[in-house]
Write an enzyme that holds these catalytic residues in place. Structure first.
Site, PDB file in Angstrom:
ATOM      1  N   ASP A  41       0.835  -1.203   0.000  1.00 13.42           N
ATOM      2  CA  ASP A  41       0.000   0.000   0.000  1.00 13.42           C
ATOM      3  C   ASP A  41       0.868   1.250   0.000  1.00 13.42           C
ATOM      4  OD1 ASP A  41      -2.258  -1.513  -0.158  1.00 13.42           O
ATOM      5  OD2 ASP A  41      -3.065  -0.966   1.805  1.00 13.42           O
ATOM      6  N   HIS A  46       1.879  -8.224   2.803  1.00 12.96           N
ATOM      7  CA  HIS A  46       0.939  -7.166   3.181  1.00 12.96           C
ATOM      8  C   HIS A  46      -0.058  -7.571   4.272  1.00 12.96           C
ATOM      9  CE1 HIS A  46      -1.057  -3.369   2.817  1.00 12.96           C
ATOM     10  NE2 HIS A  46      -2.226  -3.930   2.491  1.00 12.96           N
ATOM     11  N   HIS A  64      -9.696  -6.541   9.279  1.00 13.53           N
ATOM     12  CA  HIS A  64      -9.095  -7.560   8.404  1.00 13.53           C
ATOM     13  C   HIS A  64      -8.821  -8.861   9.142  1.00 13.53           C
ATOM     14  CE1 HIS A  64      -8.798  -4.385   5.482  1.00 13.53           C
ATOM     15  NE2 HIS A  64      -8.000  -3.673   6.263  1.00 13.53           N
ATOM     16  N   HIS A  75      -1.488  -3.543   6.079  1.00 13.33           N
ATOM     17  CA  HIS A  75      -2.920  -3.774   5.878  1.00 13.33           C
ATOM     18  C   HIS A  75      -3.773  -3.278   7.042  1.00 13.33           C
ATOM     19  CE1 HIS A  75      -6.080  -5.240   3.437  1.00 13.33           C
ATOM     20  NE2 HIS A  75      -6.365  -6.336   4.118  1.00 13.33           N
ATOM     21  N   HIS A 126      -4.364  -0.852   9.954  1.00 15.65           N
ATOM     22  CA  HIS A 126      -3.831   0.491  10.174  1.00 15.65           C
ATOM     23  C   HIS A 126      -3.581   0.728  11.666  1.00 15.65           C
ATOM     24  CE1 HIS A 126      -5.949   1.653   6.166  1.00 15.65           C
ATOM     25  NE2 HIS A 126      -4.895   0.892   5.986  1.00 15.65           N
TER      26      HIS A 126
END
Length: 437
Positions: free
Chosen positions: A175, A291, A301, A328, A330
């Site tokens: 990202d 990630h 997630h 991934h 945060h």
């Protein structure tokens, strides 16, 4: 009498201080807006969005973009400013994305280069001079680590803090730009990171925001692959989405969470072959990045990495991987050494560091009670620094962006699996898993 008055004043002050509300919880910062990049006219032949990456032993890849399709892919370089005693020619590519056409993307490999040396260089035979520093050839070596960067006010804060760190290589577990199909944001991101990425190698892997696939119109990762070419060919991989490299006694493997990873996939076969070739006498530390985290006690997630973990964790455990970095989510989280979902002194330390500054904000909801394998977790923006001191010991620290000041909020000394003796204990098991067809 004066003494009694002073005692009385002190007692009153103490009582008042005890009655005041005490701030015990850190207030999580709110998301910040995407940075605005005014369009400044540039000569079409001049380089912009310059970034560098490692490209095999003692070599560096210089990448940049020009708006002039006839601009040469030449890099001139030397150890003194303005005196370029060497030059290399490279390759170019470009891509179209719906109504967007990229500039001419240049990738030129320079070298062989000396370790721990400053080089001055310019791209395309003209324009501004840049300087880079090559990593050391032996310990100590320092990595800056930050994922899920984006291009917000918090991103700038993170980059400013990384710039204060005396690091040798930047590791980014996916990202990057958060362009999300708006291709001009890739150009903005390139300009944003150029001051840092043109001076130290940035080694990246893809995240979900790099996919940008539009069925029947564009392929997945087209923009990412064109702009951020990594040393996949140098590490005998067939895909820019997974590769490996070595620096100063560390073997680093970058994996793809968004390409096939089951035991019949090309990535799995490549990983198994790559791990089997690692010489732990030459590179006693083994580090892996991807990630989507496998060990995650955040509600965000949750469980998304389970499939990849089921397929690949046995390989990483058999090879004795010391550290895994993921993004991934945060937020920040550090585990104990773990394997198969529980603490294991011969397992891997997993660190989630998807807190670089993205526009989507922080993932603030954690699962309770805290899993026994989780050592530290906090939803704040920040970055990490990994200083590998020698073959057996490394110092890890995580720095929260606290009111735009880097505050070290987590730190730990890590003993390598080489130093712990674990690799000797499972040598036979490892040889069966990594060498068997």
């Amino acid at each position: 009498m004066e003494t009694k008055r002073m005692i009385f004043v002190i007692l009153i002050s103490v009582l008042l201080s005890l009655s005041l509300p005490v701030r015990t919880d850190y207030v999580r910062p709110q998301p910040r807006k995407t940075l605005h990049f005014p369009r400044e006219p540039k000569h079409p032949s001049l380089s912009h969005q310059v970034h560098i990456s490692l490209a095999g032993e003692n070599h560096m890849r210089i990448s940049w973009i020009t708006d002039d399709n006839s601009a040469p892919s030449i890099v001139e370089y030397g150890t003194l400013p303005g005196q370029y005693t060497f030059s290399s020619s490279g390759e170019t590519t470009s891509y179209n994305y719906l109504f967007y056409s990229s500039g001419k993307i240049h990738h030129t490999v320079i070298g062989p280069l000396e370790h721990d040396t400053v080089y001055f260089y310019r791209c395309g035979g003209q324009g501004p001079e840049f300087q880079l520093k090559t990593p050391p050839g032996q310990f100590p070596v320092t990595f800056a680590v930050a994922g899920d960067l984006g291009q917000t006010g918090w991103t700038k804060s993170t980059l400013d803090h990384i710039d204060q760190c005396k690091y040798d290589v930047h590791l980014l577990p996916g990202d990057l730009s958060y362009a999300d199909c708006m291709q001009h944001l890739w150009d903005n991101f390139g300009e944003l990171v150029q001051p840092l990425a043109s001076a130290r190698p940035w080694m990246v892997t893809q995240g979900n925001h790099e996919k940008e696939k539009i069925p029947f119109f564009t392929d997945a990762f087209e923009s990412y692959n064109a702009r951020w070419k990594m040393p996949f060919e140098e590490s005998e991989s067939t895909s820019n989405l997974y590769y490996s490299f070595e620096v100063a006694g560390v073997h680093v493997i970058m994996l793809g969470s968004y390409t096939d990873y089951d035991d019949l996939s090309d990535q799995y076969s490549w990983l198994k072959a790559d791990l089997s070739k690692v010489d732990r006498k030459k590179t006693p530390w083994l580090v892996v990045l991807f990630h989507v985290p496998w060990y995650n006690s955040n509600h965000a997630h949750q469980g998304e990495g389970d499939g990849m973990m089921a397929a690949m964790e046995p390989l990483l455990y058999a090879a004795g991987v010391d550290l895994v970095f993921a993004g991934h989510v945060h937020a920040y989280e550090r585990s104990k050494r773990v394997n198969k979902g529980k603490s294991d002194p011969c397992g891997t330390v997993h660190i989630t560091i998807g807190d670089g500054g993205n526009r989507e904000g922080l993932a603030q909801k954690y699962i309770h009670p805290t899993p026994e394998w989780s050592m530290f977790r906090e939803a704040s923006f920040g970055h990490g620094e990994l200083k590998i001191v020698n073959s057996t010991h490394a110092f890890w620290s995580w720095h929260r962006n606290d009111d735009d000041e880097p505050v070290r909020s987590d730190q730990v000394w890590i003993t390598s699996l080489i130093g712990s003796g674990c690799l000797a204990e499972k040598a036979y098991e490892s040889s069966k898993i990594l060498v068997s067809p």
